[in-house]
Design a protein around this motif. Structure first.
Motif, PDB file in Angstrom:
ATOM      1  N   ASP A   1      40.697  33.778  43.065  1.00 46.51           N
ATOM      2  CA  ASP A   1      41.292  34.975  42.466  1.00 46.51           C
ATOM      3  C   ASP A   1      40.290  36.120  42.297  1.00 46.51           C
ATOM      4  O   ASP A   1      40.649  37.187  41.806  1.00 46.51           O
ATOM      5  N   ALA A   2      39.045  35.885  42.657  1.00 38.87           N
ATOM      6  CA  ALA A   2      38.004  36.907  42.489  1.00 38.87           C
ATOM      7  C   ALA A   2      37.756  37.632  43.808  1.00 38.87           C
ATOM      8  O   ALA A   2      37.793  37.021  44.882  1.00 38.87           O
ATOM      9  N   ASN A   3      37.518  38.930  43.702  1.00 34.66           N
ATOM     10  CA  ASN A   3      37.187  39.741  44.867  1.00 34.66           C
ATOM     11  C   ASN A   3      35.727  40.170  44.790  1.00 34.66           C
ATOM     12  O   ASN A   3      35.269  40.662  43.752  1.00 34.66           O
ATOM     13  N   PHE A   4      34.997  39.981  45.875  1.00 37.55           N
ATOM     14  CA  PHE A   4      33.606  40.393  45.963  1.00 37.55           C
ATOM     15  C   PHE A   4      33.500  41.497  47.005  1.00 37.55           C
ATOM     16  O   PHE A   4      34.207  41.483  48.012  1.00 37.55           O
ATOM     17  N   SER A   5      32.607  42.428  46.727  1.00 44.49           N
ATOM     18  CA  SER A   5      32.410  43.534  47.662  1.00 44.49           C
ATOM     19  C   SER A   5      30.986  43.480  48.206  1.00 44.49           C
ATOM     20  O   SER A   5      30.030  43.262  47.456  1.00 44.49           O
TER      21      SER A   5
ATOM     22  N   VAL B   1      25.743  40.854  49.356  1.00 44.96           N
ATOM     23  CA  VAL B   1      26.632  40.836  48.200  1.00 44.96           C
ATOM     24  C   VAL B   1      25.797  40.695  46.936  1.00 44.96           C
ATOM     25  O   VAL B   1      24.879  39.866  46.872  1.00 44.96           O
ATOM     26  N   GLN B   2      26.105  41.500  45.921  1.00 45.37           N
ATOM     27  CA  GLN B   2      25.468  41.361  44.614  1.00 45.37           C
ATOM     28  C   GLN B   2      26.073  40.158  43.908  1.00 45.37           C
ATOM     29  O   GLN B   2      27.289  40.059  43.776  1.00 45.37           O
ATOM     30  N   ASN B   3      25.233  39.226  43.462  1.00 51.87           N
ATOM     31  CA  ASN B   3      25.750  38.047  42.770  1.00 51.87           C
ATOM     32  C   ASN B   3      26.357  38.454  41.434  1.00 51.87           C
ATOM     33  O   ASN B   3      26.001  39.478  40.853  1.00 51.87           O
ATOM     34  N   SER B   4      27.277  37.621  40.952  1.00 50.28           N
ATOM     35  CA  SER B   4      28.019  37.931  39.734  1.00 50.28           C
ATOM     36  C   SER B   4      27.700  36.915  38.650  1.00 50.28           C
ATOM     37  O   SER B   4      27.629  35.714  38.914  1.00 50.28           O
ATOM     38  N   GLN B   5      27.513  37.399  37.422  1.00 44.21           N
ATOM     39  CA  GLN B   5      27.305  36.489  36.308  1.00 44.21           C
ATOM     40  C   GLN B   5      28.607  35.799  35.910  1.00 44.21           C
ATOM     41  O   GLN B   5      28.609  34.640  35.492  1.00 44.21           O
ATOM     42  N   LYS B   6      29.730  36.507  36.055  1.00 43.74           N
ATOM     43  CA  LYS B   6      31.028  35.931  35.705  1.00 43.74           C
ATOM     44  C   LYS B   6      31.442  34.870  36.705  1.00 43.74           C
ATOM     45  O   LYS B   6      31.939  33.798  36.336  1.00 43.74           O
ATOM     46  N   ASN B   7      31.246  35.158  37.981  1.00 48.70           N
ATOM     47  CA  ASN B   7      31.597  34.211  39.055  1.00 48.70           C
ATOM     48  C   ASN B   7      30.365  34.002  39.932  1.00 48.70           C
ATOM     49  O   ASN B   7      30.275  34.560  41.031  1.00 48.70           O
ATOM     50  N   PRO B   8      29.396  33.223  39.451  1.00 51.63           N
ATOM     51  CA  PRO B   8      28.137  33.085  40.190  1.00 51.63           C
ATOM     52  C   PRO B   8      28.322  32.346  41.510  1.00 51.63           C
ATOM     53  O   PRO B   8      28.960  31.295  41.577  1.00 51.63           O
TER      54      PRO B   8
ATOM     55  N   SER C   1      35.388  43.639  51.938  1.00 54.68           N
ATOM     56  CA  SER C   1      35.914  42.803  50.855  1.00 54.68           C
ATOM     57  C   SER C   1      35.755  41.332  51.236  1.00 54.68           C
ATOM     58  O   SER C   1      36.044  40.946  52.377  1.00 54.68           O
ATOM     59  N   ILE C   2      35.308  40.523  50.275  1.00 54.24           N
ATOM     60  CA  ILE C   2      34.991  39.119  50.544  1.00 54.24           C
ATOM     61  C   ILE C   2      35.783  38.220  49.594  1.00 54.24           C
ATOM     62  O   ILE C   2      35.902  38.521  48.405  1.00 54.24           O
ATOM     63  N   LYS C   3      36.320  37.130  50.131  1.00 50.34           N
ATOM     64  CA  LYS C   3      37.014  36.121  49.333  1.00 50.34           C
ATOM     65  C   LYS C   3      36.270  34.792  49.473  1.00 50.34           C
ATOM     66  O   LYS C   3      35.641  34.515  50.496  1.00 50.34           O
ATOM     67  N   THR C   4      36.360  33.967  48.414  1.00 52.16           N
ATOM     68  CA  THR C   4      35.721  32.657  48.440  1.00 52.16           C
ATOM     69  C   THR C   4      36.725  31.591  48.012  1.00 52.16           C
ATOM     70  O   THR C   4      37.666  31.873  47.255  1.00 52.16           O
ATOM     71  N   ASP C   5      36.501  30.363  48.500  1.00 56.97           N
ATOM     72  CA  ASP C   5      37.370  29.250  48.112  1.00 56.97           C
ATOM     73  C   ASP C   5      37.117  28.829  46.671  1.00 56.97           C
ATOM     74  O   ASP C   5      38.037  28.421  45.965  1.00 56.97           O
TER      75      ASP C   5
END
Length: 375
Positions: free
Chosen positions: A254-258, A280-287, A246-250
């Motif tokens: 509030d978003a969790n990345f796997s 990590v797969q990039n996210s369109q919602k939280n790029p 599980s990955i968190k970013t500054d």
């Protein structure tokens, strides 16, 4: 007789006056006495009142003071330790576009920041001279093929030596190879994107003349990102290829990345840290973007279920750890044994039982047997 009566009356009046004067003096003395008594009573009352007020102001130390402390319960818990590691994201792929042919750029189809697809034309070099060479080579090839037909007939009739036929066949093969080479050079004048990504740099403009290997552009693929984290030697064995993290970013708190561990370095640096890559797969919602920070929290089980207390409860020294146990309103100092440790708890191997209340704050004001108020 009358004179005698007057004399008697005069004596009687004198006696009455004398008695009255005496009574008046007695009354005055009585009033003075009563006033003195009343004054003494008021003074005594005032003194008594002042004494009570003074007694209220005077501090009388408590012979058994109670000290406020915070407590926690010793309980059976699963001991695990969570370690946090910080890293930065790198692109999945990044390539610098360099041509395999030289010439003038006659078409340039990109701008910095533009998204390009795999196989999309980026730039076109002038290929006019190469096409002329192909045309000439094809004419030569056609002549050799005609010669070949004639030699095949003549050789059958023994009109010419067979060597002429063989030379013509070799010339045809050589010319065909030359045409293939020229066509390959023409293909190389079309610069295409090797994979989908974003143009992060453009080093040339239309009309520029480039040679083989000249940097033209840079394409970065961030559809996938790699979080590179340096893991200390004591924790590196907890990471295995394929492990989900599980990955968190500054930037998105509030978003969790796997992500999944895709590489654990076989060699550490001088500080005994080992680079670990987490894809990590990039996210369109939280790029995410390359260069951003990311952190991981890795929980490792230190020990199974064990009796434990918060670290703040331990006093004394490493050789003789102690805790204050609250029993019947008093703090009793006990020697304990310590086993496994985590960031928050100590395992207790002896000296306590589950349910004991131990002091976690306020020990500086305690001695063995001090009365306490648990909070």
């Amino acid at each position: 007789m009358e004179k005698s009566n007057r004399l008697i009356n005069t004596k009687i009046e004198h006696s009455i006056a004398t008695v009255l004067n005496i009574n008046i003096k007695i009354m005055k003395r009585l009033l003075i006495f009563l006033a003195v008594i009343a004054g003494i009573g008021l003074t005594a009352a005032k003194l008594l009142d002042n004494k009570e007020k003074t007694a209220q102001k005077v501090y009388i130390p408590d012979t058994d003071p109670k000290v406020g402390v915070k407590v926690a319960v010793a309980e059976i818990r699963r001991l695990s330790q969570e370690a946090s590691f910080l890293g930065s994201f790198t692109p999945n792929r990044k390539v610098e576009i360099r041509p395999q042919a030289g010439g003038e750029i006659v078409r340039l189809n990109i701008q910095e920041g533009q998204f390009v697809k795999a196989g999309q034309l980026i730039a076109k070099l002038d290929d006019e001279q190469l096409r002329y060479q192909i045309e000439a080579a094809q004419v030569t090839l056609e002549g050799y093929q005609n010669d070949l037909k004639r030699y095949e007939v003549l050789v059958k009739g023994d009109a010419v030596p067979a060597v002429n036929l063989e030379r013509t066949q070799l010339s045809i093969r050589s010319t065909e190879a030359q045409i293939k080479q020229l066509k390959k050079q023409v293909d190389n004048t079309s610069i295409i994107a090797p994979f989908s990504g974003i143009v992060t740099a453009k080093m040339v403009e239309k009309g520029s003349v480039v040679s083989i290997g000249t940097p033209m552009a840079e394409i970065t693929d961030i559809s996938l990102l790699k979080l590179v984290v340096n893991i200390p030697e004591k924790s590196v064995n907890e990471f295995r290829n394929g492990k989900t993290i599980s990955i968190k970013t500054d930037v998105y708190p509030d978003a969790n990345f796997s992500g999944k561990v895709t590489m654990v370095s076989a060699e550490g640096d001088d500080a005994h840290n080992y680079p670990v890559e987490i894809t990590v797969q990039n996210s369109q919602k939280n790029p995410l973007k390359a260069g951003m920070y990311g952190s991981i929290a890795n929980a490792a089980e230190v020990k199974g279920e064990a009796l434990a207390v918060p670290r703040q409860a331990i006093t004394g020294s490493a050789k003789q750890p102690q805790v204050y146990v609250v029993e019947n309103g008093k703090a009793n100092l006990r020697d304990v044994g310590i086993g496994a440790t985590t960031n928050e708890f100590y395992e207790i191997t002896k000296g306590l039982k589950a349910g004991d209340k131990v002091v976690t704050s306020g020990q500086i004001n305690l001695q063995n047997g001090t009365s306490v108020i648990a909070q």
